[in-house]
Design an enzyme around this catalytic site. Structure first.
Site, PDB file in Angstrom:
ATOM      1  N   SER A   1      -1.937  -4.293   8.812  1.00  0.00           N
ATOM      2  CA  SER A   1      -3.029  -4.540   9.761  1.00  0.00           C
ATOM      3  C   SER A   1      -3.628  -3.248  10.333  1.00  0.00           C
ATOM      4  CB  SER A   1      -2.566  -5.482  10.878  1.00  0.00           C
ATOM      5  OG  SER A   1      -2.192  -6.739  10.329  1.00  0.00           O
TER       6      SER A   1
ATOM      7  N   ASN B   1      -5.671  -1.755  -0.955  1.00  0.00           N
ATOM      8  CA  ASN B   1      -5.061  -2.768  -1.818  1.00  0.00           C
ATOM      9  C   ASN B   1      -5.957  -4.006  -1.767  1.00  0.00           C
ATOM     10  OD1 ASN B   1      -3.490  -4.674  -3.073  1.00  0.00           O
ATOM     11  ND2 ASN B   1      -1.873  -4.706  -1.505  1.00  0.00           N
TER      12      ASN B   1
ATOM     13  N   GLU C   1       5.669  -0.594   5.080  1.00  0.00           N
ATOM     14  CA  GLU C   1       4.870  -1.758   5.461  1.00  0.00           C
ATOM     15  C   GLU C   1       5.783  -2.833   6.035  1.00  0.00           C
ATOM     16  OE1 GLU C   1       0.947  -1.890   3.146  1.00  0.00           O
ATOM     17  OE2 GLU C   1       2.410  -2.951   1.957  1.00  0.00           O
TER      18      GLU C   1
END
Ligand code: PEP
Length: 251
Positions: free
Chosen positions: A213, A9, A167
């Site tokens: 992350s 992304n 996420e």
């Protein structure tokens, strides 16, 4: 067997020249060794340019959002049909940055999801809890609510072809990562929700990415978990070597 899928992304980064360079860099770093599905999701403005760079490589193109209408007076929005003509195969929907900053709700994520599927795009549907929700023990119900709402009215064969990205909001761009067991527990619960909403076949077929992350150092431990089928990668997808290392960890 589910084919792992890693998607980058690029968010609101990369002007045209930079995007072209990044796409070339990723192709070079991957060096032809793509045995998982790899998708890059640049900004709308550079989709066509990146598509040209990807050419007939196995890398696929995705967008970061769409509007559910086919066309109309929706200033600033982009339709599924427009994305298809730019060469997109995938589209990210319901990213937490869209939910937080641009007022997207479970209802509009569902509208976008149905529009994407209706047009033949493959959705990557993002779900995840905030830190407050995790600390209050609400992770599972929050994710259940998001998944249930997103898939409302979506037929089973379409649902089976979707990707759901778990996420945790507190892990996006913060350097904090869910531990492999924290992530896997939520993935298992998402598969359970899909089984309840549909059936065992859909629950087994749907691919679940972890995002938040992910880096070359933690990717393999996450991707080794049985219910984690790859990752949605933000920051590290802007560095060709790091992104390629993450892709290789998913093989
Ligand atoms: C994301 O934005 O989807 C994401 C996971 O970002 P990062 O990898 O930078 O945390």
């Amino acid at each position: 067997m589910r084919v792992p899928i890693v998607a980058g992304n690029w968010k609101m980064h990369m002007t045209s020249g930079e995007a072209e360079q990044l796409a070339r860099g990723i192709l070079d770093s991957l060096d032809g060794t793509v045995r998982v599905e790899v998708v890059v999701c640049p900004a709308f403005t550079v989709l066509e340019r990146v598509r040209k760079v990807l050419g007939d490589s196995p890398l696929k193109l995705g967008a970061q959002n769409l509007h559910w209408a086919e066309e109309g007076a929706f200033t600033g929005e982009v339709s599924a049909g427009m994305l298809l003509t730019c060469g997109c195969e995938f589209v990210i929907l319901g990213h937490s940055e869209r939910r937080t900053w641009f007022g997207e709700s479970d209802t509009t994520v569902n509208q976008r999801l149905r529009a994407a599927l209706g047009a033949g795009l493959k959705p990557i549907v993002c779900v995840g809890e905030t830190i407050e929700e995790r600390q209050s023990g609400a992770t599972e119900p929050v994710v259940r609510r998001q998944v249930t709402a997103a898939f409302k009215g979506v037929p089973a064969p379409d649902a089976a072809g979707c990707v759901v990205a778990y996420e945790p909001v507190w892990a996006i761009g913060t350097g904090l990562t869910a531990t492999p067991s924290q992530a896997d527990a939520v993935h298992t619960s998402i598969r359970r929700v899909m089984r309840e909403l549909y059936n065992d076949n859909v629950a087994r077929a749907v691919r679940l990415q972890y995002g938040g992350s992910v880096k070359p150092e933690n990717a393999a431990d996450l991707f080794n978990r049985p219910d984690i089928d790859g990752g949605l990668i933000g920051g590290a997808s802007l560095e060709p070597d790091a992104f390629a290392a993450i892709v290789k960890a998913a093989v």
